[in-house]
Structure formats: C-alpha cells, structure tokens
Design an enzyme around this catalytic site. Structure first.
Site, PDB file in Angstrom:
ATOM      1  N   SER A 198      -1.593  -5.419  -2.322  1.00  0.00           N
ATOM      2  CA  SER A 198      -1.738  -3.981  -2.073  1.00  0.00           C
ATOM      3  C   SER A 198      -0.369  -3.328  -1.864  1.00  0.00           C
ATOM      4  O   SER A 198       0.465  -3.328  -2.766  1.00  0.00           O
ATOM      5  CB  SER A 198      -2.672  -3.777  -0.877  1.00  0.00           C
ATOM      6  OG  SER A 198      -2.988  -2.412  -0.697  1.00  0.00           O
ATOM      7  N   ASP A 233      13.447  15.195   1.660  1.00  0.00           N
ATOM      8  CA  ASP A 233      14.672  14.519   1.224  1.00  0.00           C
ATOM      9  C   ASP A 233      14.560  13.000   1.343  1.00  0.00           C
ATOM     10  O   ASP A 233      15.359  12.347   2.000  1.00  0.00           O
ATOM     11  CB  ASP A 233      15.870  15.016   2.034  1.00  0.00           C
ATOM     12  CG  ASP A 233      15.693  14.803   3.536  1.00  0.00           C
ATOM     13  OD1 ASP A 233      14.538  14.633   3.986  1.00  0.00           O
ATOM     14  OD2 ASP A 233      16.705  14.803   4.268  1.00  0.00           O
ATOM     15  N   HIS A 278     -10.566  -4.936  -3.962  1.00  0.00           N
ATOM     16  CA  HIS A 278      -9.166  -4.876  -3.552  1.00  0.00           C
ATOM     17  C   HIS A 278      -8.724  -6.113  -2.778  1.00  0.00           C
ATOM     18  O   HIS A 278      -7.525  -6.425  -2.737  1.00  0.00           O
ATOM     19  CB  HIS A 278      -8.946  -3.620  -2.700  1.00  0.00           C
ATOM     20  CG  HIS A 278      -7.520  -3.296  -2.434  1.00  0.00           C
ATOM     21  ND1 HIS A 278      -6.668  -2.822  -3.408  1.00  0.00           N
ATOM     22  CD2 HIS A 278      -6.780  -3.385  -1.306  1.00  0.00           C
ATOM     23  CE1 HIS A 278      -5.470  -2.619  -2.889  1.00  0.00           C
ATOM     24  NE2 HIS A 278      -5.509  -2.954  -1.611  1.00  0.00           N
TER      25      HIS A 278
END
Length: 424
Positions: free
Chosen positions: A143, A345, A398
């Site tokens: 993952s 940023d 998953h």
C-alpha cells in the site's frame, strides 16, 4: 545499536535503534528510528540478502510477527527481513496527542511535515549503510509502502536490488482530488456489494443512524458517536474480510449495547495510528498545490453519502475536518493539520526522469478492484517506470499480501526478468 536479541519460534530476532536527523535537509535535532531484523532460526549465521518491508500507512509501524505464515515465511526462505517502524510510529519517536499538545500550530505543522516519504526513505538509507553493511537490499512495499518505493527509486536507487509492490503504485503527479474522484465511486460499489450480501443490514444501519441523529450516544471514552463517525467504519470494506467484520459488528448492534460501542471506538479512534489521519492527504503533496481537504470537497459531489441518505453508505479511506473535532485522539492535531491542508510548497517526492530510466527490477501487484489505490492510476504509473512489470488481478483485495502466493508471484516475475541487481 542492537538493543535486544531473542527468538520467536522459527525466527531469530535483533532489535536495532539508530539516531537520525529530524530534518535531513538541515541536520540538527534528532529522533530515534527502530527496525527489527528477522532471520530463519537455523540460518542466523548465513550471509543472506536483506528485504526491507515498507509498511502501509501513512503512520504504519512494522508488523509484530507471531509466526512465519504468509509472505513472511516465504521471504525468510531466502532473506533477512527488516521490519521498519516508520518515523513517528511504534518505537520510532512516536507522535501522538501528547506530543502535539506541546507544540503550537505552526510548529506542529512543520514537525509533521518531516514525517513524510522523503524522510522515511532517508532513514532507510541510513539503516542500510550503517547497520546492514551497505549492500543493496530489496524492498517489499504494501500500500503506502509502494509510495515509499517510488520515492526510494527516485532518491537512492543505488541502494536497491529489486522492488516488490502490493497495491501501492502512487500517481506520479500526485493529486488528492483526483484520487478521491476515482475512489468515491469504488467505495459506493463496495457498499452495494455489502448490502447485496447482507440485505437485512440496510434496515439495521438505518435504525442506528436515526438514533444517532437524535444525539447524545456516547462511546466509552466520552466521544459522541455521530452518524458520520459510524459511516467511517467503511474504511474496512477494502480488505478481504471487511464485509464479514462489518456484518458481525452489526449483528449485535441492536440497542447499541456496550460491546458494540467498544468495538466502534476501537475501529474509529485512530488511537494506535493517529498519523494515518493527520498525514492522509499530505502524502500527496509533491510540488505546488494544497490538498485543502480534498476528500471533504469531493464528498459534497456525492449526495449518496449524505448522513440522511438511505441506505446509509459507509465511507472509505477518507479523512475529514470534523474528525479532528470529534475524535479524542485526533483533537491535539487539529490546528497543525489545518495548516498542512493549506500548504502549497511541498518538496517533490518523485523524479520522473529517473523513474523512466530506472534499472532496478520492480514487480507490482495491481488489485483491479482496489478500494484505496485506483488501479487505473497504478497502471499508468507502471507504464512510466523503466524495468517494471505490473501483475493485474481481481483475485485479491487490498490486503492480498497476506497470502504467500502474492509475494511468490512478485518474486517470480523479477526472477524471470533475470533477478535483482547484486553488488555493493
């Protein structure tokens, strides 16, 4: 530094602790990073290659093994396995509410920003060079561990011999809004599948939601159980036993007895991994652009997830602003996370040119029905990385890495490509 050596049945274990800079770009203050080394008990004296396991997350600590089943048993046949507690988790200078309560909003946001993929990879490289002899090692990324793998290949491919990824190829131009645009429909489909399997629970959940909407239902820690917190239980729907775990929870929910409320608290408190919530959208920060509560903004475009909709739909791997108001373990993170959501940023996590020219063999399992990491985005990423193979399957959810066949298939793909890179 080795802090302990001991034996778990089938495994010889060494615990390692190192000091690393809090900020790798401006070393000053330091934190502690912990890693656990495992080797088959009868091969402890052999010079075996290392496999670094990159745990899912964000905010994931290394597994605490109790046996050699699944991928771990397979890996121990040929590797020393290194289980890293990612910085801020487990025994690696853990971040929790007590830590955040001592920091101001700006200081807290700046602190949390030092616990992302770029810093985790720098920690791993320091471990490789100072503790494990400096030889190349392989990685297995589950993952979010796949996100870390792409950062590793961007920053320090010279440290890697081969990379294996399970359900975790990030988009190379990360965009949290695009991630949720794709995953909300997938979560809605998982809800539909759950209600097809257990149709009587549509009424069970509706009754629960109606009662919670009236207010003043308290969890054992004093938090109010709201409808939206109930909906967040759907995070589990992307795992193979997720539907069954939800079914058995709801099976004893009538009247909301204490046992039900304790289970809801355990599944929704984030007490064990608050960084999962605090950094969930910040993991997509790479270059200019703010996440700005992307999951919350996208949810407004899907009225089927409204709290008064019926059948009530559960949400998935989405973190919302309200969680930092309503959930006790997350409240101390609130001010810092608000600033992280506004930040524009971010350092870039992926070097596109370097990934395109990559020579480290990589094999990735892409779960076609993955609820958390969109398979389309994963395949696009795989096509843009040199020396990479994608194995697409709908056989697993998953958590497919729990099956030893997944790791065996990935290592087989790399072996068929000629194996990993050897040497210092």
């Amino acid at each position: 530094m080795i802090t302990a050596t001991y034996t778990i049945p089938g495994m010889r274990v060494r615990d390692h602790v190192v000091e690393v800079p809090l900020d790798w770009s401006d070393p000053g203050a330091s934190i502690r990073v912990f890693a656990r080394e495992l080797v088959a008990a009868d091969r402890d004296r052999e010079d075996l290659p290392c496999l670094l396991f990159l745990q899912g997350g964000p905010g994931g600590k290394g597994p605490r093994p109790v046996g050699t089943s699944g991928w771990l048993g397979r890996a121990l046949e040929t590797y020393r396995v290194i289980l890293l507690d990612q910085r801020g988790t487990g025994r690696s200078t853990r971040i929790d509410g007590r830590v955040m309560s001592a920091l101001g909003a700006r200081e807290g946001a700046d602190y949390l920003a030092r616990f992302r993929a770029d810093s985790i990879v720098a920690d791993a490289e320091h471990l490789r060079k100072t503790v494990f002899g400096g030889k190349r090692w392989s990685t297995l990324g589950q993952s979010y561990g796949g996100f870390l793998t792409l950062t590793y290949l961007s920053a320090a491919p010279e440290g890697l011999s081969a990379c294996y990824v399970a359900g975790g190829l990030a988009a190379l131009e990360p965009d949290a809004e695009e991630v949720y645009r794709r995953t909300y429909p997938r979560v809605a489909a998982k809800n539909a599948a759950f209600y097809r399997r257990y149709p009587h629970h549509a009424e069970t959940v509706a009754r629960l939601a109606d009662r919670l909407a009236e207010g003043d239902v308290r969890l054992p820690d004093g938090d109010v159980l709201t409808v939206r917190r109930l909906q967040s239980l759907g995070l589990d729907f992307g795992m193979k036993p997720g539907y069954e775990r939800m079914h058995w929870l709801l099976d004893e929910a009538e009247g909301m007895p204490e046992t039900f409320l304790h289970q809801v608290l355990a599944r929704t408190s984030f007490a064990d991994n608050p960084l999962f919530a605090a950094l969930q959208e910040s993991i997509y920060g790479s270059g200019p652009g703010a996440s700005a509560w992307a999951a919350e903004r996208e949810r407004a475009r899907h009225p089927a997830f409204a709290e008064d909709a019926r059948p009530l739909l559960f949400t998935g791997e989405m973190i919302y602003r309200w969680m930092f108001e309503e959930i006790r373990a997350l409240r101390p993170f609130r001010a810092a996370v608000e600033l992280l959501a506004e930040r524009v940023d971010w350092p870039r996590l992926y070097d596109l040119d370097r990934l395109a020219a990559n020579e480290v063999p990589m094999a990735a399992a892409v779960y076609f029905d993955d609820m958390y990491v969109d398979s389309g985005l994963q395949l696009d990423t795989a096509a843009r990385i040199g020396n990479a193979q994608a194995w697409v399957t709908n056989e697993y959810e998953h958590d497919g890495i729990g099956e030893d066949r997944v790791f065996a298939r990935l290592t087989g793909l790399v072996r068929d490509m000629g194996g990993g890179i050897t040497g210092e």
